[in-house]
Design a protein around this motif. Structure first.
Motif, short mmCIF file in Angstrom:
data_model
loop_
_atom_site.label_atom_id
_atom_site.label_comp_id
_atom_site.label_asym_id
_atom_site.label_seq_id
_atom_site.Cartn_x
_atom_site.Cartn_y
_atom_site.Cartn_z
N LEU A 265 0.83 -1.19 0.00
CA LEU A 265 0.00 0.00 0.00
C LEU A 265 0.88 1.25 0.00
O LEU A 265 1.93 1.29 0.64
CB LEU A 265 -0.92 0.02 1.23
CG LEU A 265 -1.96 -1.10 1.32
CD1 LEU A 265 -2.74 -0.98 2.61
CD2 LEU A 265 -2.90 -1.03 0.12
N ARG A 266 0.42 2.26 -0.71
CA ARG A 266 1.15 3.53 -0.77
C ARG A 266 0.56 4.49 0.26
O ARG A 266 -0.65 4.61 0.39
CB ARG A 266 1.05 4.14 -2.16
CG ARG A 266 1.66 3.29 -3.27
CD ARG A 266 1.20 3.83 -4.62
NE ARG A 266 -0.26 3.75 -4.75
CZ ARG A 266 -0.96 4.43 -5.67
NH1 ARG A 266 -0.33 5.22 -6.54
NH2 ARG A 266 -2.27 4.32 -5.72
N ILE A 267 1.47 5.17 0.98
CA ILE A 267 1.05 6.16 1.98
C ILE A 267 1.50 7.54 1.50
O ILE A 267 2.69 7.73 1.22
CB ILE A 267 1.66 5.85 3.36
CG1 ILE A 267 1.15 4.48 3.84
CG2 ILE A 267 1.34 6.91 4.38
CD1 ILE A 267 1.79 3.99 5.10
N PRO A 268 0.59 8.47 1.32
CA PRO A 268 -0.84 8.42 1.69
C PRO A 268 -1.78 8.11 0.52
O PRO A 268 -2.99 8.20 0.70
CB PRO A 268 -1.09 9.84 2.17
CG PRO A 268 -0.24 10.68 1.26
CD PRO A 268 1.01 9.86 1.01
N ALA A 269 -1.26 7.79 -0.65
CA ALA A 269 -2.13 7.61 -1.82
C ALA A 269 -3.23 6.58 -1.56
O ALA A 269 -4.40 6.82 -1.86
CB ALA A 269 -1.29 7.20 -3.03
N ASP A 270 -2.85 5.42 -0.99
CA ASP A 270 -3.83 4.37 -0.72
C ASP A 270 -4.42 4.47 0.69
O ASP A 270 -5.60 4.16 0.88
CB ASP A 270 -3.18 2.99 -0.91
CG ASP A 270 -2.68 2.77 -2.32
OD1 ASP A 270 -3.38 3.20 -3.26
OD2 ASP A 270 -1.59 2.19 -2.49
N VAL A 271 -3.61 4.85 1.63
CA VAL A 271 -4.09 4.96 3.01
C VAL A 271 -3.39 6.12 3.71
O VAL A 271 -2.15 6.20 3.70
CB VAL A 271 -3.89 3.64 3.79
CG1 VAL A 271 -2.45 3.18 3.75
CG2 VAL A 271 -4.35 3.78 5.24
N ALA A 272 -4.17 7.02 4.25
CA ALA A 272 -3.63 8.16 5.00
C ALA A 272 -3.55 7.77 6.48
O ALA A 272 -4.43 7.08 7.00
CB ALA A 272 -4.52 9.38 4.83
N ILE A 273 -2.49 8.23 7.14
CA ILE A 273 -2.25 7.87 8.54
C ILE A 273 -2.15 9.13 9.39
O ILE A 273 -1.46 10.09 9.02
CB ILE A 273 -0.94 7.06 8.70
CG1 ILE A 273 -0.93 5.84 7.77
CG2 ILE A 273 -0.73 6.66 10.15
CD1 ILE A 273 -1.87 4.75 8.18
N VAL A 335 -0.85 14.08 3.82
CA VAL A 335 -0.94 15.08 2.75
C VAL A 335 0.13 14.90 1.69
O VAL A 335 0.14 15.62 0.68
CB VAL A 335 -0.86 16.52 3.32
CG1 VAL A 335 -2.03 16.78 4.24
CG2 VAL A 335 0.46 16.74 4.02
N GLY A 336 1.03 13.94 1.89
CA GLY A 336 2.09 13.71 0.92
C GLY A 336 3.26 14.67 1.10
O GLY A 336 3.18 15.59 1.91
#
Length: 339
Positions: A265-273, A335-336
Motif C-alpha cells: 500500500l502507498r502512503i498516503p495515496a492508498d491509506v492516509a495515517i 498530505v504527501g
C-alpha cells in the motif's frame, strides 16, 4: 552608595522614614501620606531597589515554596509537563521542591508528609498520563492542590489534562477534508480514559458526516509498537475496505505504516495515517513524515502551575477537569511530501 546589594534600610534612610513604613508602602499598604509615599517610591526607583520576594512572602506567613510530586519524572511525556510547570512557578517568584515517587504509593505517602512538614504554599501533582486517575492527596493539605497530566479520583479536585475528545475530532476532520471516507481506528483499550476520549472524538465527527468507523468499534489493544503491527495485520486480513487510519499514538502509527507499506500500500495515496503525541517535536526534530496531534503537554504543565499560583494568591478554585486542546500537525503520511 557602595556596590553591596541595596536593602530596604537604604531606601528608608534616603526617604527619611522608618524601615517599617517603607516596607508597607512598597507592598502597596500602609497609611503614609501622599508626600511620604512619593518619597519612598522615588528612593526605591533611584536606588533600583528590588524587594526581597522571600521576605515579603514570609511577612505574609507564606513559605514561597511549592511542592511538586511527580509519579514518573523520567518519563518522556512527563518531562515537558514538569519543565513548563517549574518554569511558570519560578516566574512567579516561587521556589520548587520536586520529589518523584517512581510509581510507588508508599513513596507518595512519605512525600506528602514531607511537604506538609515543609509547610509548602501549594502542591502540584504531576501524573504519568492523562488516561489514568491519580489517588487524591488533597485532604492532607490546607493549601491548594492541583493535578496535571492525569486527573484526581476526587471530583472536587482541580486537574489539568490534554483534550482527547478534541484530538479525535481533529484527526477525523482532517481525514474527511482530504476526501477519506473509509476510516479505521487502531488504539489502546477503551478502559484507558485517553484512548476512549480519542475514539469518541473520532466517532462523533464520522457520525456527523453519516460515516461509520471501519470495523465497527475499531481495533483496541495497548500503546505498543507490537500491537500496532498486529492490529494493522488484522485490519489487512479482515478484507475491510479502508483508506485512512487514525492511530492512538505515534508509535502505533509508525508500526502500522510499516505493515501497510510491506503489503504494497502507498502512503498516503492508498491509506492516509494520523498519529498522536508529536514524538518528533518532543525530541526537538523537524520531521514531518507523520501527521500527528500535538497534545501541547508544555501548555498542560504551564496552565496547571499558573492556576495553582493564582489559587495561592486568592484566585478562584474551580473543581473539576480542565482540558487543554491540542493541535494537528500535517505530515507526509496524510498530505504527501511538500514541494
Amino acid at each position: 552608595m557602595s556596590s553591596k546589594a541595596i536593602s530596604l534600610k537604604d531606601v528608608a534612610a534616603i526617604a527619611g522614614v522608618s524601615v517599617s513604613t517603607a516596607s508597607k508602602v512598597l507592598r502597596g499598604g500602609g497609611k503614609a501620606s501622599d508626600a511620604t509615599r512619593e518619597r519612598i517610591l522615588e528612593a526605591a526607583a533611584r536606588l533600583d531597589y528590588e524587594p526581597n520576594a522571600l521576605g515579603q512572602f514570609l511577612a505574609q506567613g507564606r513559605s514561597a515554596t511549592i511542592g511538586v510530586l511527580t509519579l514518573n519524572a523520567p518519563g518522556a511525556f512527563t518531562m515537558p509537563v514538569l519543565t513548563a510547570a517549574t518554569t511558570a512557578l519560578g516566574a512567579r517568584d516561587l521556589s520548587v521542591l520536586v520529589s518523584d515517587s517512581r510509581l510507588d504509593r508508599s513513596v507518595v505517602a512519605a512525600t506528602v508528609r514531607k511537604f506538609r512538614a515543609r509547610k509548602v504554599d501549594g502542591l502540584l501533582v504531576v501524573g504519568d498520563g492523562s488516561g489514568t486517575a491519580m489517588r487524591s492527596v488533597t485532604a492532607g493539605f490546607t493549601v491548594p492542590v492541583v493535578y496535571a497530566y492525569g486527573f484526581s479520583d476526587e471530583p472536587d479536585d482541580v486537574s489539568f489534562v490534554h483534550n482527547g475528545q478534541v484530538a479525535g475530532e481533529l484527526a477525523g476532520r482532517h481525514l474527511i477534508e482530504l476526501g477519506r471516507r473509509r476510516i479505521a481506528h487502531i488504539s489502546a483499550s477503551l478502559d484507558d480514559h485517553s484512548a476512549r476520549e480519542r475514539a469518541e472524538g473520532l466517532a462523533s465527527v464520522l457520525a456527523a458526516e453519516g460515516l461509520d468507523l471501519v470495523g465497527g468499534a475499531g481495533f483496541h489493544g495497548d500503546w505498543s509498537r507490537s500491537w500496532g503491527r498486529r492490529a494493522a495485520e488484522d485490519l489487512l486480513a479482515s478484507g475491510l475496505d479502508f483508506d485512512a487510519v487514525f492511530c492512538g499514538n505515534d508509535t502505533i502509527a509508525m508500526a502500522a505504516s510499516e505493515v501497510f507499506r510491506q503489503a504494497g500500500l502507498r502512503i498516503p495515496a492508498d491509506v492516509a495515517i494520523v498519529g498522536f503525541d508529536n514524538l518528533a517535536g518532543l525530541m526537538d526534530q523537524h520531521d514531518r513524515t507523520l501527521t500527528t496531534i500535538d497534545p501541547l503537554l508544555s501548555s498542560v504543565g504551564e496552565r496547571a502551575a499558573e492556576y495553582l499560583a493564582d489559587a495561592i494568591a486568592g484566585g478562584d478554585y474551580e473543581p473539576g477537569v480542565h482540558r487543554i486542546d491540542g493541535i494537528l500537525i500535517e505530515g507526509e503520511s496524510s498530505v504527501g511530501p511538500r514541494p
